[in-house]
Design a protein around this motif. Structure first.
Motif, PDB file in Angstrom:
ATOM      1  N   LEU A 199       0.817  -1.217   0.000  1.00 37.08           N
ATOM      2  CA  LEU A 199       0.000   0.000   0.000  1.00 37.08           C
ATOM      3  C   LEU A 199       0.847   1.262   0.000  1.00 37.08           C
ATOM      4  N   ASP A 200       2.090   1.160   0.467  1.00 40.30           N
ATOM      5  CA  ASP A 200       2.993   2.320   0.477  1.00 40.30           C
ATOM      6  C   ASP A 200       3.825   2.430  -0.795  1.00 40.30           C
ATOM      7  N   HIS A 201       4.169   1.300  -1.377  1.00 42.45           N
ATOM      8  CA  HIS A 201       5.173   1.282  -2.438  1.00 42.45           C
ATOM      9  C   HIS A 201       4.620   1.052  -3.842  1.00 42.45           C
ATOM     10  N   LEU A 202       3.310   1.065  -3.978  1.00 40.58           N
ATOM     11  CA  LEU A 202       2.696   0.911  -5.297  1.00 40.58           C
ATOM     12  C   LEU A 202       1.619   1.968  -5.516  1.00 40.58           C
ATOM     13  N   THR A 203       1.477   2.415  -6.741  1.00 33.14           N
ATOM     14  CA  THR A 203       0.295   3.174  -7.141  1.00 33.14           C
ATOM     15  C   THR A 203      -0.729   2.135  -7.577  1.00 33.14           C
ATOM     16  N   ILE A 204      -1.787   2.011  -6.813  1.00 36.78           N
ATOM     17  CA  ILE A 204      -2.714   0.891  -6.973  1.00 36.78           C
ATOM     18  C   ILE A 204      -3.959   1.325  -7.741  1.00 36.78           C
ATOM     19  N   PRO A 205      -4.277   0.642  -8.818  1.00 32.50           N
ATOM     20  CA  PRO A 205      -5.489   0.990  -9.577  1.00 32.50           C
ATOM     21  C   PRO A 205      -6.749   0.654  -8.786  1.00 32.50           C
ATOM     22  N   GLN A 206      -7.791   1.389  -9.046  1.00 28.55           N
ATOM     23  CA  GLN A 206      -9.057   1.185  -8.339  1.00 28.55           C
ATOM     24  C   GLN A 206      -9.582  -0.231  -8.573  1.00 28.55           C
ATOM     25  N   GLY A 207      -9.987  -0.861  -7.498  1.00 30.94           N
ATOM     26  CA  GLY A 207     -10.566  -2.200  -7.599  1.00 30.94           C
ATOM     27  C   GLY A 207      -9.579  -3.326  -7.371  1.00 30.94           C
ATOM     28  N   ALA A 208      -8.286  -3.026  -7.367  1.00 32.65           N
ATOM     29  CA  ALA A 208      -7.284  -4.082  -7.192  1.00 32.65           C
ATOM     30  C   ALA A 208      -7.235  -4.532  -5.740  1.00 32.65           C
ATOM     31  N   THR A 209      -7.093  -5.833  -5.532  1.00 33.20           N
ATOM     32  CA  THR A 209      -6.960  -6.393  -4.184  1.00 33.20           C
ATOM     33  C   THR A 209      -5.641  -7.144  -4.012  1.00 33.20           C
ATOM     34  N   HIS A 210      -5.011  -7.534  -5.122  1.00 37.96           N
ATOM     35  CA  HIS A 210      -3.773  -8.318  -5.050  1.00 37.96           C
ATOM     36  C   HIS A 210      -2.804  -7.862  -6.136  1.00 37.96           C
ATOM     37  N   VAL A 211      -1.534  -8.135  -5.907  1.00 39.46           N
ATOM     38  CA  VAL A 211      -0.499  -7.831  -6.894  1.00 39.46           C
ATOM     39  C   VAL A 211       0.413  -9.043  -7.033  1.00 39.46           C
ATOM     40  N   SER A 212       0.936  -9.229  -8.223  1.00 43.68           N
ATOM     41  CA  SER A 212       1.832 -10.356  -8.485  1.00 43.68           C
ATOM     42  C   SER A 212       3.114  -9.840  -9.125  1.00 43.68           C
ATOM     43  N   PHE A 213       4.255 -10.398  -8.682  1.00 43.97           N
ATOM     44  CA  PHE A 213       5.560 -10.041  -9.229  1.00 43.97           C
ATOM     45  C   PHE A 213       6.177 -11.281  -9.891  1.00 43.97           C
ATOM     46  N   ARG A 214       6.839 -11.037 -11.033  1.00 46.04           N
ATOM     47  CA  ARG A 214       7.565 -12.110 -11.708  1.00 46.04           C
ATOM     48  C   ARG A 214       8.686 -11.477 -12.520  1.00 46.04           C
ATOM     49  N   ASN A 215       9.825 -12.153 -12.628  1.00 41.44           N
ATOM     50  CA  ASN A 215      10.883 -11.592 -13.460  1.00 41.44           C
ATOM     51  C   ASN A 215      11.364 -12.597 -14.495  1.00 41.44           C
ATOM     52  N   ALA A 216      12.122 -12.091 -15.456  1.00 37.28           N
ATOM     53  CA  ALA A 216      12.672 -12.924 -16.521  1.00 37.28           C
ATOM     54  C   ALA A 216      14.137 -12.576 -16.723  1.00 37.28           C
ATOM     55  N   PHE A 217      14.938 -13.593 -17.001  1.00 32.09           N
ATOM     56  CA  PHE A 217      16.366 -13.455 -17.292  1.00 32.09           C
ATOM     57  C   PHE A 217      16.548 -14.027 -18.694  1.00 32.09           C
ATOM     58  N   LEU A 218      16.967 -13.180 -19.614  1.00 31.99           N
ATOM     59  CA  LEU A 218      16.971 -13.530 -21.038  1.00 31.99           C
ATOM     60  C   LEU A 218      18.361 -13.400 -21.642  1.00 31.99           C
ATOM     61  N   SER A 219      18.765 -14.417 -22.411  1.00 27.39           N
ATOM     62  CA  SER A 219      19.978 -14.348 -23.223  1.00 27.39           C
ATOM     63  C   SER A 219      19.525 -14.328 -24.677  1.00 27.39           C
ATOM     64  N   LEU A 220      19.886 -13.280 -25.405  1.00 26.84           N
ATOM     65  CA  LEU A 220      19.371 -13.083 -26.761  1.00 26.84           C
ATOM     66  C   LEU A 220      20.493 -12.700 -27.718  1.00 26.84           C
ATOM     67  N   ASP A 221      20.628 -13.469 -28.794  1.00 29.33           N
ATOM     68  CA  ASP A 221      21.613 -13.181 -29.840  1.00 29.33           C
ATOM     69  C   ASP A 221      20.867 -12.586 -31.028  1.00 29.33           C
TER      70      ASP A 221
END
Length: 249
Positions: A155-177
């Motif tokens: 609640l402190d570290h996100l700008t939360i859109p109206q109606g949202a109750t949950h947030v999900s985080f995921r990251n990707a590590f990519l090697s691209l030629d």
């Protein structure tokens, strides 16, 4: 280029004018110009052919990058994302200081510090940019791809859109030629949290270090959900989701 204002919208060609629909609405342009055969063969158009070749190469690089992160991309992008990426990659390509004109590449441009800086920080959804949504510190281990967000309070570290109750985080590590087209993308499991005042540390660990000798890219996805009767639903067609390119190495 002009817009159609009439309530009757025309598509096709009429009296040398082409009527078509784009994301900007119903537009009109005049048909004509130099023939393709002349452009591709006339010595006077050598600069044009060089520009065409480099444009095609840049467009291919953008398509390759989008394909390599397709699992995430469909969750956070805006209608003009492809054209915005093309604009950035065109600037990167011009930083290629070793190839002849007409053969400059995104790959060579990204070998420069300036080229990496241009691509780093790209937001795939400009309706929800990283800086406008995420207001916390984080660390990135460029060797393992692990992203750590310490002392995170949603609640402190996100700008939360109206109606949202949950947030999900995921990251990707990519090697691209960008030359061979080969890539390897490793994703972390998604970490889902209720939007509240509880503090926690979020650690996003990709499944493995990607193989290959291509350029290394690190991305972060932030998704918002609304829970109804125990089921979480994506919020407003993913309009508020963030997909951000953290770094390019």
């Amino acid at each position: 280029m002009a817009k159609q204002d009439s309530f009757i919208k025309i598509r096709g060609t009429l009296d040398g004018l082409t009527f078509y629909k784009s994301i900007d609405g119903h537009l009109i342009r005049r048909k004509g110009g130099v023939s393709r055969a002349r452009i591709m063969n006339d010595p006077n158009f050598i600069r044009t052919r060089e520009n065409i070749a480099e444009f095609g190469s840049t467009a291919h690089s953008g398509k390759l990058l989008r394909f390599a992160i397709g699992t995430m991309l469909h969750r956070a992008k805006d209608p003009r994302m492809s054209s915005r990426m093309l604009s950035v990659l065109s600037k990167v390509q011009k930083l290629d200081g070793v190839s002849a004109r007409g053969q400059r590449s995104v790959k060579e441009g990204l070998l420069t510090v300036a080229g990496k800086s241009l691509l780093k920080g790209f937001d795939f959804n400009n309706r929800a940019t990283f800086q406008s949504v995420f207001h916390s510190s984080y660390s990135l281990d460029s060797t393992t791809g692990v992203v750590t967000i310490s002392d995170f309070v949603s609640l402190d570290h996100l700008t939360i859109p109206q109606g949202a109750t949950h947030v999900s985080f995921r990251n990707a590590f990519l090697s691209l030629d960008f030359t061979s087209g080969e890539f390897d993308t490793k994703y972390s499991p998604a970490i889902n949290k209720a939007l509240d005042m509880n503090s926690s540390t979020i650690t996003l660990t990709p499944a493995a270090v990607p193989g290959g000798t291509g350029l290394k890219l690190y991305l972060l996805l932030i998704e918002f959900f609304q829970e109804v009767n125990g089921v979480q639903y994506p919020l407003s067609n993913n309009e508020f989701n963030v997909l951000h390119l953290l770094d390019v190495v």
